[in-house]
Scaffold this motif. Structure first.
Motif, short mmCIF file in Angstrom:
data_model
loop_
_atom_site.label_atom_id
_atom_site.label_comp_id
_atom_site.label_asym_id
_atom_site.label_seq_id
_atom_site.Cartn_x
_atom_site.Cartn_y
_atom_site.Cartn_z
N ASN A 90 0.82 -1.22 0.00
CA ASN A 90 0.00 0.00 0.00
C ASN A 90 0.85 1.27 0.00
O ASN A 90 0.69 2.15 0.84
CB ASN A 90 -0.94 0.01 1.21
N THR A 106 0.78 5.61 -6.57
CA THR A 106 0.51 4.46 -5.71
C THR A 106 1.07 3.20 -6.35
O THR A 106 1.21 3.11 -7.57
CB THR A 106 -1.00 4.27 -5.48
N GLY A 107 1.40 2.25 -5.52
CA GLY A 107 1.92 0.99 -6.01
C GLY A 107 2.08 0.00 -4.86
O GLY A 107 1.91 0.36 -3.69
N ASP A 108 2.43 -1.21 -5.23
CA ASP A 108 2.65 -2.22 -4.21
C ASP A 108 4.06 -2.13 -3.63
O ASP A 108 4.30 -2.53 -2.50
CB ASP A 108 2.41 -3.60 -4.82
N THR A 128 6.49 -0.38 -8.66
CA THR A 128 6.06 -1.59 -9.35
C THR A 128 4.96 -2.24 -8.53
O THR A 128 4.58 -1.76 -7.46
CB THR A 128 7.22 -2.59 -9.50
N ASP A 130 1.53 -5.35 -8.29
CA ASP A 130 0.28 -5.89 -8.82
C ASP A 130 -0.81 -5.62 -7.79
O ASP A 130 -0.76 -6.17 -6.70
CB ASP A 130 0.43 -7.38 -9.07
N PRO A 131 -1.79 -4.78 -8.09
CA PRO A 131 -2.08 -4.16 -9.38
C PRO A 131 -1.01 -3.15 -9.80
O PRO A 131 -0.17 -2.76 -9.00
CB PRO A 131 -3.42 -3.47 -9.13
N GLN A 132 -1.09 -2.77 -11.06
CA GLN A 132 -0.09 -1.89 -11.63
C GLN A 132 -0.02 -0.57 -10.86
O GLN A 132 -1.03 -0.06 -10.39
CB GLN A 132 -0.43 -1.58 -13.09
N GLN A 134 0.24 3.38 -10.37
CA GLN A 134 -0.39 4.46 -11.11
C GLN A 134 -0.06 5.79 -10.47
O GLN A 134 0.36 5.86 -9.32
CB GLN A 134 -1.91 4.26 -11.17
N THR A 142 -4.94 10.14 -14.77
CA THR A 142 -4.24 9.02 -14.18
C THR A 142 -3.39 8.31 -15.21
O THR A 142 -3.83 8.09 -16.34
CB THR A 142 -5.25 8.01 -13.58
N VAL A 144 -1.33 4.75 -15.69
CA VAL A 144 -1.15 3.40 -15.17
C VAL A 144 -0.09 2.72 -16.03
O VAL A 144 -0.17 2.77 -17.26
CB VAL A 144 -2.46 2.60 -15.21
N ASP A 146 3.31 -0.53 -16.11
CA ASP A 146 3.97 -1.66 -15.44
C ASP A 146 4.99 -1.16 -14.44
O ASP A 146 5.11 -1.69 -13.33
CB ASP A 146 4.66 -2.56 -16.47
#
Lengths: 197, 153
Positions: A90, A106-108, A128, A130-132, A134, A142, A144, A146
Motif C-alpha cells: 500500500n 501508488t503501487g505495491d 512496481t 500488482d495491481p499496476q 499508477q 491518471t 497506469v 507496469d
C-alpha cells in the motif's frame, strides 16, 4: 519487453525539459531538508546497518510524503548517504508539482536508489507491483503502467507499458455535454435526446 | 510434650537455621553496584581481535538473580575495520549477561558516527549475538543531508 517510454506529465509542463536525467540546473535546491521516517516498530541490524520499519510507516521529505506498511533502508556510516530504500504494501506517494497541485503515485512496491557513478549522481524511485502502479495528477488524470520511475533530481517521470486515463474525457464527454435535462418539462420536445425513462 | 516445649526445642532452632541459610544464599549472589560499567564483545575469527560492540554505563547495579540495571547506558557497534557503525544511548536498560541481551521499556536514541542518521523510540530489545536492535514503539528517524552528502550541485 519493458521499454521505458518517457511521458510528459503535468508537472513537467512548468519545467524545462531536461536533456538528461542528471540535471544540474539552478532550479534545483542547493540544500535539502531532513527526511523523517516514523513507524510503529523498527528492527535495526547494527552490524549490517539495515533498518526495517513496520506499521503505519510514514516518510516526510521536502519533496514528498510517503506512506506504506513496511519500509527497509540502509543506515549510512559517517559521511555516507542512504542509498537503498524499499517501501512495500500500500505504497502511496504524495508530491507537489510546480503548479502547486498535489500528485499521487501508488503501487505495491517502491524502491529508492541513490548512487554516484563517475561523478554523476542518480536518485530514482521506481514503483512496481500488482495491481499496476499508477499516478494521478492534481487534475485527476491518471497514468497506469507496469513500471513508473521518478527521477528525483530532474523531477522527471517515466512509465513503461502505460495508459493514460483523462479525467477530462470522462466529465466532459459529448454525451454528457449534450445531455437532456434530468427532468424536462412535460410536452417539451428534445430533438436528438433519448426518450425519458 | 506441650506446645511451648515444641516451639522452644524444635521450631525456633529450625527457623534460625533456615534464616541463616537464606541469608547465606543471598550473600552468595553478587549484589551491589559498580561505576563505569563496560562489557566488550569481539568479532568471531578471523577478526577476533576486532571489537564488535561495547556496552557501557555510568553505573551498573547487580541484583540477585536478575539482569544488571545499567544507568546512562551507551552501546557502540563497530565494523571489522574499527569504524563506528551505530551508537545507542538511553537513561537505563537491563543487561542480561547470560542471555546476551539488553532491554528497556524506556526511551532510547540511535545514531551513526556523524549524527546524520538519528533514530528515537520507546522500548527496545538488543540481541548481542546478532546485533539486532528492535524498537517496540513510536520509532522516529531523521536523516540529515549535510554539505558533503548532498546530491545537489
Amino acid at each position: 519487453m519493458n521499454r521505458l517510454w518517457p511521458i510528459l506529465l503535468l508537472l513537467l509542463g512548468a519545467l524545462p525539459a531536461p536533456a538528461q536525467t542528471n540535471v544540474t540546473t539552478a532550479t534545483l535546491p542547493t540544500a535539502r531538508g531532513p527526511t523523517l521516517i516514523s513507524a510503529r516498530t523498527g528492527d535495526f541490524d547494527l552490524n549490517a546497518r539495515e533498518a526495517v520499519y513496520r506499521g503505519h510507516v510514514r516518510v516526510d521529505d521536502p519533496q514528498m510524503q510517503l506512506t506504506c506498511e513496511q519500509l527497509s533502508a540502509d543506515m549510512p556510516q559517517e559521511g555516507g548517504h542512504v542509498s537503498h530504500i524499499v517501501a512495500e504494501t500500500n505504497v502511496v506517494i504524495d508530491f507537489m508539482d510546480n503548479k502547486g497541485l498535489t500528485n499521487r503515485a501508488t503501487g505495491d512496491k517502491a524502491v529508492y536508489i541513490y548512487s554516484v557513478q563517475g561523478g554523476v549522481t542518480n536518485e530514482t524511485v521506481t514503483l512496481t507491483g500488482d495491481p499496476q502502479p499508477q499516478m494521478e495528477d492534481g487534475q485527476g488524470n491518471t497514468i497506469v503502467g507496469d513500471v513508473i520511475v521518478w527521477d528525483r533530481l530532474s523531477n522527471h517521470w517515466t512509465a513503461s507499458n502505460f495508459k493514460i486515463i483523462y479525467r477530462h474525457s470522462l466529465i466532459n464527454s459529448p454525451a454528457a455535454t449534450n445531455a437532456a435535462p434530468a427532468n424536462p418539462p412535460p410536452g417539451t420536445n428534445q430533438p436528438g435526446a433519448p426518450p425519458a425513462r | 510434650m506441650n506446645a511451648r516445649r515444641v516451639i522452644t526445642r524444635f521450631l525456633l532452632p529450625a527457623g534460625a537455621v533456615a534464616l541463616a541459610a537464606a541469608l547465606a544464599a543471598v550473600r552468595a549472589q553478587p549484589t551491589g553496584h559498580a561505576l563505569d560499567f563496560t562489557t566488550t564483545q569481539y568479532f568471531e575469527p578471523p577478526h577476533q581481535q576486532q571489537v564488535k560492540s561495547i556496552l557501557s554505563g555510568a553505573e551498573a547495579v547487580a541484583r540477585p538473580g536478575q539482569p544488571y540495571l545499567i544507568h546512562q547506558f551507551r552501546l557502540q557497534t563497530f565494523d571489522v575495520n574499527g569504524r563506528t557503525n551505530m551508537i545507542v544511548t538511553g537513561p537505563e536498560c537491563f543487561y542480561n549477561e547470560k542471555a546476551c541481551t539488553a532491554s528497556s521499556a524506556g526511551p532510547l536514541e540511535v545514531q551513526n558516527g556523524d549524527g546524520s542518521f538519528h533514530v528515537a523510540g520507546d522500548g527496545f530489545l538488543w540481541r548481542q549475538t546478532n546485533s539486532l536492535l528492535t524498537i517496540s514503539n513510536n520509532v522516529r528517524t531523521v536523516i540529515k543531508y549535510g554539505a558533503k552528502m548532498t546530491a545537489w550541485p
